[in-house]
Design an enzyme around this catalytic site. Structure first.
Site, mmCIF file in Angstrom:
data_model
loop_
_atom_site.group_PDB
_atom_site.id
_atom_site.type_symbol
_atom_site.label_atom_id
_atom_site.label_comp_id
_atom_site.label_asym_id
_atom_site.label_seq_id
_atom_site.Cartn_x
_atom_site.Cartn_y
_atom_site.Cartn_z
ATOM 1 N N ARG A 123 0.826 -1.203 0.000
ATOM 2 C CA ARG A 123 0.000 0.000 0.000
ATOM 3 C C ARG A 123 0.862 1.254 0.000
ATOM 4 O O ARG A 123 2.003 1.243 0.417
ATOM 5 C CB ARG A 123 -0.918 0.020 1.236
ATOM 6 C CG ARG A 123 -2.069 -0.949 1.182
ATOM 7 C CD ARG A 123 -2.928 -0.843 2.428
ATOM 8 N NE ARG A 123 -3.638 0.426 2.510
ATOM 9 C CZ ARG A 123 -3.426 1.348 3.453
ATOM 10 N NH1 ARG A 123 -2.506 1.158 4.382
ATOM 11 N NH2 ARG A 123 -4.141 2.452 3.478
ATOM 12 N N LYS A 188 4.824 -7.708 11.595
ATOM 13 C CA LYS A 188 4.140 -7.936 10.326
ATOM 14 C C LYS A 188 4.613 -9.228 9.672
ATOM 15 O O LYS A 188 5.797 -9.435 9.440
ATOM 16 C CB LYS A 188 4.366 -6.753 9.386
ATOM 17 C CG LYS A 188 3.556 -6.824 8.105
ATOM 18 C CD LYS A 188 3.626 -5.516 7.338
ATOM 19 C CE LYS A 188 2.848 -5.578 6.050
ATOM 20 N NZ LYS A 188 2.833 -4.271 5.339
ATOM 21 N N ARG A 324 -1.413 3.451 13.311
ATOM 22 C CA ARG A 324 -0.288 3.050 14.171
ATOM 23 C C ARG A 324 -0.716 3.147 15.629
ATOM 24 O O ARG A 324 -1.501 4.024 16.002
ATOM 25 C CB ARG A 324 0.925 3.974 13.949
ATOM 26 C CG ARG A 324 1.546 3.856 12.564
ATOM 27 C CD ARG A 324 2.334 2.575 12.418
ATOM 28 N NE ARG A 324 3.025 2.501 11.144
ATOM 29 C CZ ARG A 324 2.532 1.934 10.061
ATOM 30 N NH1 ARG A 324 1.307 1.414 10.108
ATOM 31 N NH2 ARG A 324 3.214 1.878 8.949
#
Length: 327
Positions: A123, A188, A324
């Site tokens: 993204r 991640k 975040r």
């Protein structure tokens, strides 16, 4: 990729040292020819180790993707088995490959896997690190009839399907971060990128891109700008990438086939149960502002819901936004 390169890869899969001379003898070419091909393989991301007087190896070995092995393990209704599946040793981007062919009826239900990418992206235009034969780079092209409105929440539903596949192959504590990240332990593991083509109000195509870290080489990971993890650091035994690819494809095909009829509503509770940021203080950054609050969850269309200090619930639609945790 040349036939000679493919043969060299097959010999290096075992993770053992092979001298340039022995490789040349087995392949019927000179040691110099082997060396030149190894240079080309390194250029597309093969993590090659060279020791003078001993030879070449890929530490820990690797497993090449194999179409037949993957097809043999796919579990979907009969009508979905006809989906087109292609595997490339190297490509600029699996998403771009399908975007460029979206108007071709032969690609209406297509899946593309690659061993490496030179132009993979996530993204907001970020580069997706794509070393050779280390991870999963998968894209799917699917046609829909009712435009963008009927596809609300699709990226989140894809996250649910990916999570199901990861749980199926033995992972635990797999979490989802709005709008399109796969997490384990606040790190991640993978990401999802959706691109819509065609009429936003009518017949359109969607390219679904999925990247999953399986065995990320430390050298390649130096280019990643956030905390990350991979599957093989989470499991006691290395996982077969062919098995993982088959599980991902199985769940993605079933999702894409049913989503237009079911919508995100049938996936919402499962997504919320895996929300990595639920109940936590976080900040949404837009192109103009930064808004902080407590993450409540997602609504029936997949929009993020955040409770502000005033008590107001504010909703955010995916796009050029960043979420975040508050520091």
């Amino acid at each position: 990729m040349s036939e000679l390169q493919s043969k060299i890869l097959k010999l290096l899969e075992d993770g053992q040292f092979h001298s340039g001379e022995s490789l040349g003898e087995r392949l019927g070419v000179s040691r110099t020819a082997v060396w030149k091909q190894l240079q080309k393989l390194e250029a597309i991301g093969l993590q090659l180790e060279s020791v003078k007087g001993t030879g070449y190896r890929v530490p820990a070995g690797f497993e090449l993707l194999d179409q037949q092995q993957i097809r043999d393990q796919i579990k979907v209704p009969t009508q979905l088995m006809a989906a087109r599946l292609e595997i490339f040793q190297h490509i600029d981007s699996t998403n771009k490959y399908l975007r460029d062919r979206a108007d071709n009826p032969q690609y209406a239900r297509s899946l593309v896997l690659a061993e490496s990418q030179s132009g993979g992206r996530g993204r907001r235009g970020k580069t997706w690190v794509s070393p050779f034969a280390a991870n999963i780079y998968l894209s799917a092209l699917w046609d829909f009839e009712r435009g963008a409105e009927a596809l609300e929440g699709l990226s989140l539903a894809v996250g649910v399907a990916v999570r199901r596949a990861l749980l199926e192959v033995g992972l635990s504590d797999v979490q989802l971060k709005w709008p399109n990240d796969i997490y384990i332990g606040r790190k991640k593991l993978g990401g999802i990128l959706l691109e819509m083509l065609g009429d936003p109000a009518g017949y359109c195509s969607v390219v679904v891109g999925i990247g999953i870290n399986v065995s990320m080489p430390p050298q390649a990971a130096a280019a990643i700008d956030q905390d990350w993890t991979d599957i093989n650091s989470q499991l006691a035994q290395p996982i077969s990438r062919n098995r993982l690819a088959a599980a991902l494809i199985s769940h993605i095909l079933c999702l894409l086939d049913s989503f237009q009829a079911s919508g995100f509503g049938s996936y919402r509770d499962e997504w919320q149960s895996a929300d990595a940021f639920a109940g936590q203080q976080a900040t949404v950054t837009t192109v103009r502002d930064a808004i902080s609050g407590t993450v409540v969850g997602v609504d029936s269309g997949g929009a993020l819901e955040m409770k502000l200090a005033s008590g107001e619930i504010q909703r955010f639609i995916g796009g050029e936004l960043s979420l975040r945790l508050a520091k």
